[in-house]
Write a protein that holds these residues in place. Structure first.
Motif, PDB file in Angstrom:
ATOM      1  N   GLU A 110      -2.540  38.769  29.630  1.00 37.71           N
ATOM      2  CA  GLU A 110      -2.199  37.746  30.610  1.00 37.71           C
ATOM      3  C   GLU A 110      -0.712  37.391  30.650  1.00 37.71           C
ATOM      4  O   GLU A 110      -0.302  36.529  31.405  1.00 37.71           O
ATOM      5  N   ILE A 111       0.093  38.036  29.826  1.00 36.34           N
ATOM      6  CA  ILE A 111       1.541  37.843  29.871  1.00 36.34           C
ATOM      7  C   ILE A 111       2.129  39.132  30.417  1.00 36.34           C
ATOM      8  O   ILE A 111       2.060  40.174  29.789  1.00 36.34           O
ATOM      9  N   GLY A 112       2.697  39.062  31.593  1.00 34.73           N
ATOM     10  CA  GLY A 112       3.274  40.248  32.211  1.00 34.73           C
ATOM     11  C   GLY A 112       4.708  40.479  31.764  1.00 34.73           C
ATOM     12  O   GLY A 112       5.296  39.681  31.031  1.00 34.73           O
ATOM     13  N   LEU A 113       5.260  41.571  32.249  1.00 27.98           N
ATOM     14  CA  LEU A 113       6.614  41.946  31.871  1.00 27.98           C
ATOM     15  C   LEU A 113       7.633  40.899  32.318  1.00 27.98           C
ATOM     16  O   LEU A 113       8.552  40.562  31.566  1.00 27.98           O
ATOM     17  N   THR A 114       7.463  40.346  33.508  1.00 28.21           N
ATOM     18  CA  THR A 114       8.412  39.341  34.002  1.00 28.21           C
ATOM     19  C   THR A 114       8.445  38.122  33.091  1.00 28.21           C
ATOM     20  O   THR A 114       9.519  37.656  32.691  1.00 28.21           O
ATOM     21  N   VAL A 115       7.276  37.613  32.748  1.00 28.67           N
ATOM     22  CA  VAL A 115       7.203  36.445  31.869  1.00 28.67           C
ATOM     23  C   VAL A 115       7.735  36.804  30.484  1.00 28.67           C
ATOM     24  O   VAL A 115       8.458  36.014  29.863  1.00 28.67           O
ATOM     25  N   ALA A 116       7.412  37.987  29.992  1.00 26.19           N
ATOM     26  CA  ALA A 116       7.896  38.423  28.680  1.00 26.19           C
ATOM     27  C   ALA A 116       9.422  38.462  28.658  1.00 26.19           C
ATOM     28  O   ALA A 116      10.053  37.992  27.702  1.00 26.19           O
ATOM     29  N   GLN A 117      10.021  38.992  29.718  1.00 27.48           N
ATOM     30  CA  GLN A 117      11.477  39.064  29.777  1.00 27.48           C
ATOM     31  C   GLN A 117      12.099  37.675  29.824  1.00 27.48           C
ATOM     32  O   GLN A 117      13.082  37.406  29.128  1.00 27.48           O
ATOM     33  N   VAL A 118      11.533  36.804  30.638  1.00 28.99           N
ATOM     34  CA  VAL A 118      12.071  35.446  30.759  1.00 28.99           C
ATOM     35  C   VAL A 118      11.944  34.711  29.429  1.00 28.99           C
ATOM     36  O   VAL A 118      12.857  33.999  29.011  1.00 28.99           O
ATOM     37  N   CYS A 119      10.815  34.877  28.740  1.00 21.76           N
ATOM     38  CA  CYS A 119      10.621  34.214  27.437  1.00 21.76           C
ATOM     39  C   CYS A 119      11.627  34.754  26.419  1.00 21.76           C
ATOM     40  O   CYS A 119      12.245  33.989  25.684  1.00 21.76           O
ATOM     41  N   ALA A 120      11.771  36.056  26.377  1.00 18.72           N
ATOM     42  CA  ALA A 120      12.685  36.664  25.410  1.00 18.72           C
ATOM     43  C   ALA A 120      14.111  36.186  25.644  1.00 18.72           C
ATOM     44  O   ALA A 120      14.815  35.799  24.700  1.00 18.72           O
ATOM     45  N   ILE A 121      14.543  36.152  26.889  1.00 20.24           N
ATOM     46  CA  ILE A 121      15.887  35.701  27.217  1.00 20.24           C
ATOM     47  C   ILE A 121      16.019  34.193  27.008  1.00 20.24           C
ATOM     48  O   ILE A 121      16.970  33.704  26.408  1.00 20.24           O
ATOM     49  N   GLY A 122      15.047  33.446  27.500  1.00 25.34           N
ATOM     50  CA  GLY A 122      15.102  31.980  27.420  1.00 25.34           C
ATOM     51  C   GLY A 122      15.110  31.456  26.002  1.00 25.34           C
ATOM     52  O   GLY A 122      15.874  30.541  25.682  1.00 25.34           O
ATOM     53  N   LEU A 123      14.308  32.035  25.138  1.00 24.23           N
ATOM     54  CA  LEU A 123      14.258  31.554  23.752  1.00 24.23           C
ATOM     55  C   LEU A 123      15.470  32.015  22.963  1.00 24.23           C
ATOM     56  O   LEU A 123      15.929  31.328  22.060  1.00 24.23           O
ATOM     57  N   THR A 124      16.024  33.159  23.303  1.00 22.49           N
ATOM     58  CA  THR A 124      17.222  33.641  22.633  1.00 22.49           C
ATOM     59  C   THR A 124      18.414  32.749  22.972  1.00 22.49           C
ATOM     60  O   THR A 124      19.204  32.392  22.107  1.00 22.49           O
ATOM     61  N   MET A 125      18.489  32.318  24.225  1.00 26.98           N
ATOM     62  CA  MET A 125      19.593  31.479  24.667  1.00 26.98           C
ATOM     63  C   MET A 125      19.536  30.101  24.036  1.00 26.98           C
ATOM     64  O   MET A 125      20.540  29.443  23.850  1.00 26.98           O
ATOM     65  N   ARG A 126      18.349  29.629  23.663  1.00 29.12           N
ATOM     66  CA  ARG A 126      18.190  28.282  23.091  1.00 29.12           C
ATOM     67  C   ARG A 126      18.559  28.233  21.615  1.00 29.12           C
ATOM     68  O   ARG A 126      18.703  27.182  21.046  1.00 29.12           O
ATOM     69  N   GLU A 127      18.643  29.366  20.973  1.00 28.31           N
ATOM     70  CA  GLU A 127      18.950  29.388  19.539  1.00 28.31           C
ATOM     71  C   GLU A 127      20.345  29.085  19.311  1.00 28.31           C
ATOM     72  O   GLU A 127      21.257  28.744  19.269  1.00 28.31           O
TER      73      GLU A 127
END
Length: 81
Positions: A64-81
């Motif tokens: 239920e997690i597609g590539l678009t959401v996976a990419q946004v999560c990976a980028i979004g959480l990396t930027m918050r660190e």
């Protein structure tokens, strides 16, 4: 009056410690991550640190997690660190 405000603030801080991980993930405001997706991510990772360190491939492999959401999560959480 100030004592009451301080007491309310402390009570709210304590209450926030008991909220679900899914609420925290949702509150981060990551694009394409609504309440349902936040719940799926919280259930899968069980810990925000694990989610933040997850590689794109692992995120994409979650049902239920597609590539678009996976990419946004990976980028979004990396930027918050």
């Amino acid at each position: 009056m100030a004592r009451k405000s301080a007491s309310n603030l402390l009570a709210q801080i304590e209450a926030s410690k008991k909220r679900d991980l899914s609420n925290l993930i949702y509150a981060l405001g990551i694009r394409h991550v609504g309440e349902r997706t936040a719940g799926i991510l919280a259930h899968y990772f069980r810990c925000l640190d694990r989610l933040a360190q997850a590689p794109l491939e692992e995120l994409d492999d979650i049902p239920e997690i597609g590539l678009t959401v996976a990419q946004v999560c990976a980028i979004g959480l990396t930027m918050r660190e």
